[in-house]
Every structure is written in C-alpha cells, then in structure tokens.
Write an enzyme that holds these catalytic residues in place. Structure first.
Site, PDB file in Angstrom:
ATOM      1  CG  ASP A   2      -0.364  -0.364   2.518  1.00 37.56           C
ATOM      2  OD1 ASP A   2       0.813  -0.786   2.548  1.00 37.56           O
ATOM      3  OD2 ASP A   2      -1.048  -0.225   3.553  1.00 37.56           O
ATOM      4  CG  ASP A  53      -2.093  -2.151 -15.327  1.00 35.37           C
ATOM      5  OD1 ASP A  53      -1.203  -2.826 -15.886  1.00 35.37           O
ATOM      6  OD2 ASP A  53      -3.284  -2.170 -15.693  1.00 35.37           O
TER       7      ASP A  53
HETATM    8 MG    MG Z   1      -1.934  -6.617 -15.706  1.00 38.41          MG
END
Ligand code: MG
Ligand code: IPM
Length: 358
Positions: free
Chosen positions: A222, A250
C-alpha cells in the site's frame, strides 16, 4: 536462424504486432540477422477456432520456438465464459507451461513525453527509469482456489503461496538486474499482515548478505503504491510477487503518460522468452489504426536483447523510438492537443528511423 512464435491475439493485438514485425524486419536488415515467424492463435481467437484459449498446437509451436511475441488477449465477446475458458487463461497457461517465472517490466519516462505524464514535471526531474521484476508463475494466480460454503452461504477462495525456492529464484534475478543498474532494490510485500510476505521478506534479507553492493529497501504494497507517485525517480529495481506486480506496474505505467508505451519480457531458466506489451487488447480501439504500437515494438527489442543476444539491435530500436518521439510523432494516447498519426504510420516511421541511423 531465430524461430519466433507470433501470437497476435485479440483486439489491437494483431495491428500492434504487425508494426513490431515491420520494425523487426528493419532491424534484421540493418544488423544482419535472420529469423522466421510462425503464427498461431491464442486467447479469444483460439477459443473461436478451437474452443480452447491455448490450443495444444499453439503451445507446441511456442515450445519449439526460440521466443514468443504476443499481442494481447481478451474482449467482451468472451467475458461471459467461465474462468478456465477465458482468453486470459491462454496467457497464464503459456507462462506456466514455459516456466517463465520472471517478468521484467521497464518503466521509462521519455524526455519528449514529460508533458504526457499526469504527474507534475518537477516530480520527474532527474529522470524516471524503473524496472519491475514481477514473479510470474506462482502466488495467488496459481495457488489452490475454489468455492465452498462459509457460514452457510456460498464463498470462494484463492490462495497466495510461495516456496523459499520460488522467492529465491525471482529475487536472484532482481538482485542481478540491480547490479547492472544503479544497485538499488525495493522489495514489495505485505509483511505486516501476510505470512507469505513475511517469508518473502526473510528470504530477501538473507539474500541481501550475498549482495552487499545492493541497497535493499522493503515497502508494504500500500505504501509502495503511494511512494511510486510521490517519488517516482527514487526507484531502480522493484521486486514483487505476481499480483502486486500486476497492480503496481499498471499504476507505474501512468507515470510515463501511457500504458501503450510499455513492453515486457517473461523469462525462465534458459534463453527462451515471451515478449508482450503490458497493455491489454483495448477492444474499443481495435481495427481503427488508433493503438500505440510502441509497447509491441519495444517488446520485440527486449526479445532481441534477452533471447537472441542482439543487444545492439535492441538498443537501436529503443533509440529509434526515442528519436521519433523527439520529432514530435504522436499516437492519440500520448498526443494531448497535438496532431496524431495512426498505428501503421508510427510503426513505419520507427522502422525508417532505424534504417536511417545506419
Ligand atoms: Mg496486468
Ligand atoms: C498482465 C495482465 C495479465 C495478468 C492477465 C491478462 C492475465 O494483466 O500481464 O499484467 O494479470 O498477469
């Protein structure tokens, strides 16, 4: 002669792979190497043709090839299928069958594209160049899963499980990569909650003794998600398990301005590798000559570097991409308010640049 299995897949896969092959052809001309392509279906295309996301024949072709170049899989036409018949299963099964446990995802911010990043340019001063090393054949993606009753209602579970050996072999790659770069390694886990992460951290700490030249930092996942945005230029190699790497890569892609720029290499114990953009099949863009082919083109460059030992050719492709971006050539995803070119034109310009640099 290098044998390459070509799996264009679904959505924008075929059109970006076409451009990667166009650039590969130019590289072969300039650097005098020979290769042969062998096309096969995977994902949705394979489901439509054979009923399976990874047909036996496709797998055999990949096993016999020296490297695999893949576009992307998936799309709304196959979204209703059960998990084991979905297009994504094709990639997962291929990674697993070829034992490609190490996924390398470089995140590079191009000077010419600083304005395309949603981050303030001050945050990117000094340059951002991160290498994700993501474990790819273990963890929750491949652990025991199923459905069962919980408190009298239907429930489902997936299991995160890593052996010491699995952690060691991926960490070894990450430490070695860090050694070739700026010798900093960030290991991501959730050791404040998960047992699997506590083992992960123990193994990394133990291995760090054998790499005294590498500075090791541990981050909870996190916090890592937050630090990537706050201090993107401070990272060198980021080592993750399978799922944390999926998510964080991503996120990190957005630092560069577009996921359409980012390639990946999946490697195992030998030189054979699977090379694919980290983006998906973008069904909304498919067939419209709108997709950015740079991720596929740079994946082909990684293939030259890691499977074929053609690092000069790989470097030249990367330079050609850099040059074309410096000339202001932009596909829609990185254009902002500037004029755009299509997928094919971008590929053509990169191939021409490569031959021009000769
Ligand atoms: Mg992916
Ligand atoms: C990726 C993709 C895949 C993954 C999917 C398509 C199975 O998201 O390569 O990042 O989750 O690994």
């Amino acid at each position: 002669m290098h044998h390459i299995a070509i799996l264009p897949g679904d959505g924008i896969g075929p059109e970006v792979i076409r451009q990667a092959l166009c650039v590969l052809d130019a590289a072969a001309q300039r650097f005098n190497f020979a290769y042969k392509t062998h096309f096969a279906p995977i994902g949705g295309e394979a489901i439509d043709k054979t009923g399976k996301p990874l047909p036996d024949e496709t797998l055999r072709l990949c096993q016999d090839a020296d490297a695999v170049l893949l576009g992307a899989v998936g799309g709304p036409a196959w979204d209703h299928l059960p998990a084991d018949k979905r297009p994504e299963r094709g990639i997962l099964a291929l990674r697993s069958a070829l034992k490609l446990f190490a996924n390398l995802r470089p995140i590079t911010v191009y000077d010419a594209l600083k304005d395309a990043s949603p981050l303030k340019s001050a945050l990117l001063n000094g340059g951002c160049d991160i290498l994700f090393v993501r474990e790819l054949t273990g963890g929750i993606y491949f652990g025991p899963r199923g459905r069962q009753m919980k408190n009298g209602v239907e429930a489902a579970y997936d299991t995160e499980i890593y052996s010491v050996d699995e952690i060691k072999r991926i960490a070894h790659i990450a430490f070695e990569m860090a050694r070739k770069r700026t010798r900093r390694l960030t290991s991501v886990d959730k050791a404040n909650v998960l047992d699997s992460s506590r083992l992960w951290r123990e193994v990394i700490d133990e291995m760090a003794f054998s790499y005294p030249d590498i500075t090791v930092e541990h981050l909870y996942v996190d916090n890592a998600a937050m630090q990537l945005i706050c201090r993107p230029t401070s990272f060198d190699v980021i080592l993750t398990n399978n799922i944390f790497g999926d998510i964080l890569s991503d996120e990190a892609s957005q630092i560069t301005g577009s996921i359409g720029l980012l390639p990946s290499a999946s490697l195992g114990a030998d030189r054979k590798g699977l090379y694919e953009p980290i983006h998906g099949s973008s069904p909304d863009l498919a067939g419209k000559d709108l997709a950015n082919p740079i991720a596929a083109i740079l994946s082909a460059a990684m293939m030259l570097r890691y499977s074929f030992d053609e690092s000069q050719a790989a470097g030249a492709i990367e330079c050609a991409v850099d040059a074309v971006l410096k000339h202001g050539v932009r596909t829609a995803d990185i254009a902002g308010s500037n004029p755009t070119v299509g997928t094919a034109r971008m590929g053509h310009l990169i191939a021409s640049e490569l031959l021009k640099q000769q």
